[in-house]
Design a protein around this motif. Structure first.
Motif, PDB file in Angstrom:
ATOM      1  N   CYS A   3       0.432   3.907   8.834  1.00 46.84           N
ATOM      2  CA  CYS A   3      -0.384   4.319   7.693  1.00 46.84           C
ATOM      3  C   CYS A   3      -0.450   5.848   7.678  1.00 46.84           C
ATOM      4  CB  CYS A   3      -1.791   3.737   7.799  1.00 46.84           C
ATOM      5  SG  CYS A   3      -2.896   4.249   6.467  1.00 46.84           S
ATOM      6  N   SER A   4       0.067   6.449   6.620  1.00 47.75           N
ATOM      7  CA  SER A   4       0.133   7.912   6.572  1.00 47.75           C
ATOM      8  C   SER A   4      -1.236   8.565   6.447  1.00 47.75           C
ATOM      9  CB  SER A   4       1.021   8.357   5.404  1.00 47.75           C
ATOM     10  OG  SER A   4       0.473   7.950   4.171  1.00 47.75           O
ATOM     11  N   ARG A   5      -2.230   7.833   6.000  1.00 48.40           N
ATOM     12  CA  ARG A   5      -3.564   8.423   5.834  1.00 48.40           C
ATOM     13  C   ARG A   5      -4.373   8.388   7.120  1.00 48.40           C
ATOM     14  NH1 ARG A   5      -6.453   7.396   0.384  1.00 48.40           N
ATOM     15  NH2 ARG A   5      -6.573   9.637   0.392  1.00 48.40           N
ATOM     16  N   SER A   6      -4.227   7.311   7.911  1.00 47.23           N
ATOM     17  CA  SER A   6      -5.001   7.205   9.147  1.00 47.23           C
ATOM     18  C   SER A   6      -4.175   7.516  10.383  1.00 47.23           C
ATOM     19  CB  SER A   6      -5.574   5.787   9.281  1.00 47.23           C
ATOM     20  OG  SER A   6      -4.527   4.855   9.492  1.00 47.23           O
ATOM     21  N   CYS A  39       0.844  -1.200   0.000  1.00 47.13           N
ATOM     22  CA  CYS A  39       0.000   0.000   0.000  1.00 47.13           C
ATOM     23  C   CYS A  39       0.878   1.249   0.000  1.00 47.13           C
ATOM     24  CB  CYS A  39      -0.887  -0.025   1.241  1.00 47.13           C
ATOM     25  SG  CYS A  39      -2.046   1.338   1.375  1.00 47.13           S
ATOM     26  N   LEU A  40       0.639   2.152  -0.914  1.00 50.60           N
ATOM     27  CA  LEU A  40       1.481   3.341  -1.033  1.00 50.60           C
ATOM     28  C   LEU A  40       1.359   4.289   0.157  1.00 50.60           C
ATOM     29  CD1 LEU A  40       1.078   4.224  -4.806  1.00 50.60           C
ATOM     30  CD2 LEU A  40       2.947   3.022  -3.697  1.00 50.60           C
ATOM     31  N   SER A  41       0.285   4.168   0.940  1.00 47.22           N
ATOM     32  CA  SER A  41       0.139   5.065   2.090  1.00 47.22           C
ATOM     33  C   SER A  41       0.722   4.464   3.375  1.00 47.22           C
ATOM     34  CB  SER A  41      -1.334   5.432   2.311  1.00 47.22           C
ATOM     35  OG  SER A  41      -2.120   4.290   2.591  1.00 47.22           O
ATOM     36  N   HIS A  68      -6.788   1.680   2.813  1.00 53.04           N
ATOM     37  CA  HIS A  68      -6.715   2.636   1.702  1.00 53.04           C
ATOM     38  C   HIS A  68      -6.021   2.025   0.491  1.00 53.04           C
ATOM     39  CE1 HIS A  68      -8.090   5.836   4.304  1.00 53.04           C
ATOM     40  NE2 HIS A  68      -7.251   5.398   5.212  1.00 53.04           N
ATOM     41  N   TYR A  69      -5.938   0.695   0.450  1.00 55.67           N
ATOM     42  CA  TYR A  69      -5.238   0.017  -0.641  1.00 55.67           C
ATOM     43  C   TYR A  69      -5.968   0.188  -1.973  1.00 55.67           C
ATOM     44  CZ  TYR A  69      -3.196  -3.647  -3.454  1.00 55.67           C
ATOM     45  OH  TYR A  69      -2.587  -4.332  -4.452  1.00 55.67           O
ATOM     46  N   ASP A  70      -5.212   0.494  -2.997  1.00 58.17           N
ATOM     47  CA  ASP A  70      -5.749   0.598  -4.367  1.00 58.17           C
ATOM     48  C   ASP A  70      -4.790  -0.182  -5.267  1.00 58.17           C
ATOM     49  OD1 ASP A  70      -6.403   1.275  -6.971  1.00 58.17           O
ATOM     50  OD2 ASP A  70      -6.910   3.333  -6.467  1.00 58.17           O
TER      51      ASP A  70
END
Length: 77
Positions: A55-58, A47-49, A70-72
């Motif tokens: 986890c940089s997003r959460s 995951c890039l985040s 947030h995996y895409d």
């Protein structure tokens, strides 16, 4: 499901230059539509985040094998 899911071109462990694709952990040539043994769909390690255990997003601390919410598979956000 996205047609690129599980392909080397969506795996952070695959590098390429022009037409040459390499699965880095296995040190073997591959192709953009082939798989890589370290590809783990949905895991934080893919995951890039995710980076350095967080986890940089959460902002949550996460292990690389945990599921990244947030995996895409396309590598975009």
């Amino acid at each position: 499901m996205d047609e690129s899911y599980g392909k080397c071109r969506t795996c952070r462990y695959c590098n390429h230059k022009d037409d040459l694709w390499v699965c880095i952990p296995e040190s073997r040539p591959t192709g953009p539509d082939e798989g890589c043994g370290r590809y783990r769909p949905g895991s934080c390690g893919s995951c890039l985040s995710w980076g350095g255990g967080r986890c940089s997003r959460s902002g949550e601390d996460r292990d690389s094998l945990d599921v990244c919410s947030h995996y895409d598979p396309r590598g975009s956000f």
